[in-house]
Motif scaffolding. Structure first.
Motif, PDB file in Angstrom:
ATOM      1  N   PHE A  97      -4.978 -51.157  13.725  1.00 19.05           N
ATOM      2  CA  PHE A  97      -5.974 -51.411  12.683  1.00 19.05           C
ATOM      3  C   PHE A  97      -6.108 -52.896  12.335  1.00 19.05           C
ATOM      4  CE2 PHE A  97      -4.606 -47.051  12.059  1.00 19.05           C
ATOM      5  CZ  PHE A  97      -5.814 -46.400  11.964  1.00 19.05           C
ATOM      6  N   PHE A  98      -5.219 -53.725  12.875  1.00 18.19           N
ATOM      7  CA  PHE A  98      -5.170 -55.133  12.485  1.00 18.19           C
ATOM      8  C   PHE A  98      -5.303 -56.061  13.689  1.00 18.19           C
ATOM      9  CE2 PHE A  98      -3.118 -52.737   9.160  1.00 18.19           C
ATOM     10  CZ  PHE A  98      -3.648 -53.307   8.011  1.00 18.19           C
ATOM     11  N   CYS A 131      -6.000 -48.778   2.652  1.00 20.15           N
ATOM     12  CA  CYS A 131      -6.155 -47.484   1.989  1.00 20.15           C
ATOM     13  C   CYS A 131      -7.615 -47.213   1.627  1.00 20.15           C
ATOM     14  CB  CYS A 131      -5.251 -47.392   0.764  1.00 20.15           C
ATOM     15  SG  CYS A 131      -3.522 -47.091   1.205  1.00 20.15           S
ATOM     16  N   LYS A 132      -8.329 -48.238   1.253  1.00 23.46           N
ATOM     17  CA  LYS A 132      -9.764 -48.060   0.959  1.00 23.46           C
ATOM     18  C   LYS A 132     -10.493 -47.555   2.211  1.00 23.46           C
ATOM     19  CE  LYS A 132     -13.852 -50.553  -0.575  1.00 23.46           C
ATOM     20  NZ  LYS A 132     -14.407 -51.874  -0.917  1.00 23.46           N
ATOM     21  N   MET A 133     -10.198 -48.183   3.338  1.00 24.58           N
ATOM     22  CA  MET A 133     -10.800 -47.787   4.602  1.00 24.58           C
ATOM     23  C   MET A 133     -10.358 -46.369   4.997  1.00 24.58           C
ATOM     24  SD  MET A 133      -9.930 -47.484   8.198  1.00 24.58           S
ATOM     25  CE  MET A 133      -8.289 -48.063   7.963  1.00 24.58           C
ATOM     26  N   ALA A 134      -9.061 -46.079   4.846  1.00 23.86           N
ATOM     27  CA  ALA A 134      -8.541 -44.760   5.215  1.00 23.86           C
ATOM     28  C   ALA A 134      -9.170 -43.663   4.370  1.00 23.86           C
ATOM     29  CB  ALA A 134      -7.023 -44.741   5.071  1.00 23.86           C
ATOM     30  N   MET A 135      -9.308 -43.907   3.084  1.00 23.94           N
ATOM     31  CA  MET A 135      -9.902 -42.903   2.207  1.00 23.94           C
ATOM     32  C   MET A 135     -11.359 -42.629   2.587  1.00 23.94           C
ATOM     33  SD  MET A 135      -7.560 -41.798   0.457  1.00 23.94           S
ATOM     34  CE  MET A 135      -6.757 -41.638  -1.100  1.00 23.94           C
ATOM     35  N   GLU A 190     -14.914 -52.449  11.491  1.00 24.40           N
ATOM     36  CA  GLU A 190     -15.036 -51.046  11.075  1.00 24.40           C
ATOM     37  C   GLU A 190     -15.049 -50.116  12.285  1.00 24.40           C
ATOM     38  OE1 GLU A 190     -18.130 -48.163   8.625  1.00 24.40           O
ATOM     39  OE2 GLU A 190     -18.172 -50.309   8.248  1.00 24.40           O
ATOM     40  N   ALA A 191     -15.761 -50.509  13.336  1.00 24.47           N
ATOM     41  CA  ALA A 191     -15.837 -49.676  14.544  1.00 24.47           C
ATOM     42  C   ALA A 191     -14.462 -49.540  15.201  1.00 24.47           C
ATOM     43  CB  ALA A 191     -16.846 -50.258  15.524  1.00 24.47           C
ATOM     44  N   ALA A 207      -9.383 -46.399  16.066  1.00 28.00           N
ATOM     45  CA  ALA A 207      -7.934 -46.268  15.901  1.00 28.00           C
ATOM     46  C   ALA A 207      -7.603 -45.046  15.042  1.00 28.00           C
ATOM     47  CB  ALA A 207      -7.359 -47.533  15.265  1.00 28.00           C
ATOM     48  N   TRP A 208      -8.397 -44.817  14.003  1.00 30.48           N
ATOM     49  CA  TRP A 208      -8.197 -43.654  13.121  1.00 30.48           C
ATOM     50  C   TRP A 208      -8.362 -42.359  13.914  1.00 30.48           C
ATOM     51  CZ3 TRP A 208      -6.307 -42.850   8.390  1.00 30.48           C
ATOM     52  CH2 TRP A 208      -6.605 -41.659   7.746  1.00 30.48           C
ATOM     53  N   THR A 209      -9.396 -42.284  14.706  1.00 32.31           N
ATOM     54  CA  THR A 209      -9.678 -41.091  15.494  1.00 32.31           C
ATOM     55  C   THR A 209      -8.594 -40.842  16.541  1.00 32.31           C
ATOM     56  OG1 THR A 209     -12.028 -41.480  15.171  1.00 32.31           O
ATOM     57  CG2 THR A 209     -11.447 -39.982  16.933  1.00 32.31           C
ATOM     58  N   ALA A 210      -7.997 -41.922  17.047  1.00 30.88           N
ATOM     59  CA  ALA A 210      -6.959 -41.796  18.075  1.00 30.88           C
ATOM     60  C   ALA A 210      -5.620 -41.312  17.502  1.00 30.88           C
ATOM     61  CB  ALA A 210      -6.768 -43.142  18.780  1.00 30.88           C
ATOM     62  N   MET A 211      -5.445 -41.415  16.196  1.00 33.24           N
ATOM     63  CA  MET A 211      -4.193 -40.971  15.571  1.00 33.24           C
ATOM     64  C   MET A 211      -4.113 -39.450  15.554  1.00 33.24           C
ATOM     65  SD  MET A 211      -3.851 -43.380  12.226  1.00 33.24           S
ATOM     66  CE  MET A 211      -2.078 -43.279  12.043  1.00 33.24           C
ATOM     67  N   SER A 212      -2.896 -38.950  15.509  1.00 36.90           N
ATOM     68  CA  SER A 212      -2.717 -37.501  15.390  1.00 36.90           C
ATOM     69  C   SER A 212      -3.143 -37.050  13.995  1.00 36.90           C
ATOM     70  CB  SER A 212      -1.249 -37.126  15.621  1.00 36.90           C
ATOM     71  OG  SER A 212      -0.461 -37.520  14.518  1.00 36.90           O
TER      72      SER A 212
END
Length: 94
Positions: A39-40, A86-90, A51-52, A57-62
């Motif tokens: 993410f970094f 956390c803002k992005m994750a939420m 953002e893309a 990376a979010w989608t690739a996580m379990s």
């Protein structure tokens, strides 16, 4: 008497070893470089990727990792210390 001491010693060693094993990964998934580095842009994990890239990376996580992150980001203290992430994750976890 010696066999009792040996059994007791072995039991304590097993319990202590398992306690240390559980705590060796740190206190938060958000502090785990293996999970968070995608993410970094930097090794110090201070500058977020685009953002893309973050979404990829979010989608690739379990699902379990995403759920753990969402749970941690729901905690006010954790969310404050990892505000941007956390803002992005939420947003992505909705």
């Amino acid at each position: 008497m010696n066999s009792k001491m040996l059994v007791l010693g072995a039991s304590l060693a097993l319990m202590t070893g398992s306690a240390f094993a559980g705590s060796s990964t740190g206190t938060s998934a958000l502090d785990d470089p293996a999970k968070m580095s995608p993410f970094f842009t930097d090794a110090g994990m201070k500058t977020m990727k685009s953002e893309a890239d973050a979404k990829a990376a979010w989608t690739a996580m379990s699902a379990d990792d995403r759920a753990a992150i969402m749970k941690e980001c729901a905690d006010e203290a954790v969310a404050k210390s990892h505000a941007d992430f956390c803002k992005m994750a939420m947003q992505m976890g909705k």
